[in-house]
Design a protein around this motif. Structure first.
Motif, mmCIF file in Angstrom:
data_model
loop_
_atom_site.group_PDB
_atom_site.id
_atom_site.type_symbol
_atom_site.label_atom_id
_atom_site.label_comp_id
_atom_site.label_asym_id
_atom_site.label_seq_id
_atom_site.Cartn_x
_atom_site.Cartn_y
_atom_site.Cartn_z
ATOM 1 N N TYR B 59 32.419 36.840 33.001
ATOM 2 C CA TYR B 59 32.344 37.913 32.002
ATOM 3 C C TYR B 59 32.845 37.429 30.647
ATOM 4 N N HIS B 60 33.454 36.263 30.606
ATOM 5 C CA HIS B 60 33.864 35.708 29.312
ATOM 6 C C HIS B 60 32.651 35.356 28.463
ATOM 7 N N TRP B 99 40.474 27.380 39.999
ATOM 8 C CA TRP B 99 39.365 26.601 39.432
ATOM 9 C C TRP B 99 38.022 27.339 39.400
ATOM 10 N N GLU B 101 38.062 30.800 38.473
ATOM 11 C CA GLU B 101 38.330 32.036 37.737
ATOM 12 C C GLU B 101 37.300 32.144 36.601
ATOM 13 N N ARG B 103 37.539 32.188 33.550
ATOM 14 C CA ARG B 103 37.776 31.298 32.416
ATOM 15 C C ARG B 103 37.587 29.822 32.778
ATOM 16 N N THR B 104 37.877 29.464 34.012
ATOM 17 C CA THR B 104 37.935 28.038 34.346
ATOM 18 C C THR B 104 36.719 27.514 35.120
ATOM 19 N N ALA B 105 35.906 28.411 35.677
ATOM 20 C CA ALA B 105 34.763 27.965 36.478
ATOM 21 C C ALA B 105 33.823 27.131 35.612
ATOM 22 N N PRO B 106 33.264 26.066 36.167
ATOM 23 C CA PRO B 106 32.350 25.243 35.352
ATOM 24 C C PRO B 106 31.123 26.065 34.936
#
Lengths: 225, 233
Positions: B59-60, B99, B101, B103-106
């Motif tokens: 959703y970012h 890893w 989340e 924000r952090t997922a590739p």
């Protein structure tokens, strides 16, 4: 008796109407999954500020809708869990404890700079969103500030058939998980140990712009290294 | 006596006909048109001990894929004798915290090699037998509507009169990442449009187009065919 009832009824109806314009949400302390990381070989003292024991956010939104969000001990438990996973050893201090009585490699003091949220009426979407801006101050054992970071976290959740309160709770938990992810990425073990070892305030007063740059890099899938 | 019995049977028959008509109308649904297409970039296939994970894009970056849609695709992919092993997305995300989340997922497959080198990540993915991550992007929106329907109630009873309609579009993209090859295997798009109607003559009769359910079923069927079709298991 009838006269009394007649007088009391409008007041009761008004009270009911006003009660209908307010929402109250209580958050249960979140459970953060054990992170898939190697713990940092440091003994950290975590000072939990008094506001983390019973944090309540009250806000009147447009249209006179009053919201009360009671985070209770959520922030305290969140930091205790996270730092327990991140570091080899953790000592939790209360706001009143004298840190000079304890042994540690670094003292971390978290606080909340800002808490904000939005509801579907405001954004014209089906989503609740929560923003929490934490601030982390890291001191060496001599009390010198070595790090001062803002951590801006965000969580969003769609409304469900269970109602808005559940969606807002979920958004708050997602914001805390987001903060946890940012802190795990931001706490670079080598850099932290180096700045503690050198005894210099290398990042003292670092600006929020510095940290924002790191966050944008992470969003773009660089995983923050 | 015979005449009375005939009249009673006739009244019963008329009531039954009315009930059947109402039930028939209720069972009717609105109009749904759907288009599901795929674009293949690499060979696929899945072994009996391998599994897939369905995830929503972050959703970012503005994605609003509904949780219930993800659950629907998970359930549809795992159903039946040809069902795939599906790891629930929350279980997968928690097991690899932080890893995957939002924000952090590739965001792209080029971030996968670096992610796999993080301590414990490749082993945790291997433990769960995850061969494919399917990233969903898109949502279901109401795009049009009209008509007028009003209801009233009084001491003698109530009822509704009028006609209302609305159209929903469900547009979803699925990107399939192969974790063996660390590259994209392809994409599938599902574009479904459904129009629902609600005529009311005393009783409102909803003729609902199940747009999101159609997009879920169409995408899940295509995903299963896409993943299992090429390589011998």
């Amino acid at each position: 008796m009838k006269v009394m009832l007649r007088k009391a009824l409008p007041g009761a109806l008004l009270a009911l109407l006003l009660a209908g314009c307010g929402s109250s949400v209580t958050l249960d302390p979140p459970t953060i999954p054990k992170p898939l990381i190697e713990s940092i070989p440091l003994h950290i003292a975590l000072r939990i500020p008094a506001e983390f024991e019973s944090f309540v956010h009250e806000e009147e939104l447009l249209g006179n809708e009053q919201w009360t969000i009671d985070l209770g001990r959520s922030n305290a438990e969140f930091f205790e869990q996270l730092f327990g996973y991140m570091f080899d050893e953790l000592t939790v201090l209360s706001a009143d404890d004298d840190e000079s009585q304890f042994q540690f490699d670094a003292l971390v003091e978290p606080s909340i700079d800002a808490f904000e949220f939005s509801v579907p009426n405001q954004t014209k979407t089906d989503s609740f969103a929560v923003w929490i801006r934490y601030r982390l101050k890291v001191y060496d054992p001599e009390g010198q500030l070595v790090e001062n970071w803002p951590v801006s976290a965000y969580g969003k959740s769609l409304t469900t058939t269970m109602g808005g309160s559940d969606a807002l709770r979920r958004a708050a938990v997602l914001a805390m998980r987001d903060a946890a992810a940012l802190m795990i990425i931001r706490f670079d073990p080598d850099e932290l140990i180096r700045s503690l070892g050198s005894g210099t305030a290398a990042h003292e007063g670092s600006s929020s712009e510095d940290t924002d740059t790191v966050q944008v890099t992470v969003i773009e899938g660089d995983n923050g290294d | 006596m015979i005449s009375q019995s005939f009249q009673a049977t006739s009244r019963l028959s008329r009531s039954a006909q009315l009930l059947v008509s109402i039930a028939g109308l209720t069972l009717l649904s609105g109009c749904v048109t759907s288009r599901v297409e795929n674009s293949r970039e690499g060979m696929t296939g899945i072994r009996a001990n391998e599994s897939v994970v369905i995830m929503a894009k972050s959703y970012h970056v503005g994605n609003e894929t509904e949780d219930k849609y993800i659950s629907c695709v998970e359930s549809a992919l795992g159903r039946g004798k040809n069902g795939l092993n599906v790891i629930p997305h929350r279980t997968f995300v928690d097991s690899l915290f932080p890893w995957f989340e939002p924000r952090t997922a590739p965001a792209e497959t080029k971030g996968l090699p670096k992610l796999m080198k993080r301590p414990g990540v490749a082993a945790r993915i291997r433990e769960q037998g995850v061969r494919y991550i399917i990233w969903l992007d898109g949502d279901t929106d109401k795009v049009a509507g009209g008509g007028s329907l009003s209801c009233a109630a009084g001491p003698g009873g109530g009822g509704c009169f009028g006609f209302a309609w609305w159209q929903k579009d469900a547009d979803y993209d699925a990107s399939i990442w192969d974790l063996d090859e660390l590259e994209s295997a392809g994409t599938i798009t599902a574009d479904v449009s459904g129009t629902s109607f609600m005529p009311a003559l005393v009783v409102p009769i909803p003729l609902i187009a199940r747009t999101q359910a159609a997009a879920c079923k169409g995408l899940a069927n295509q995903l299963r065919a896409f993943i299992v079709s090429e390589e011998a298991a």
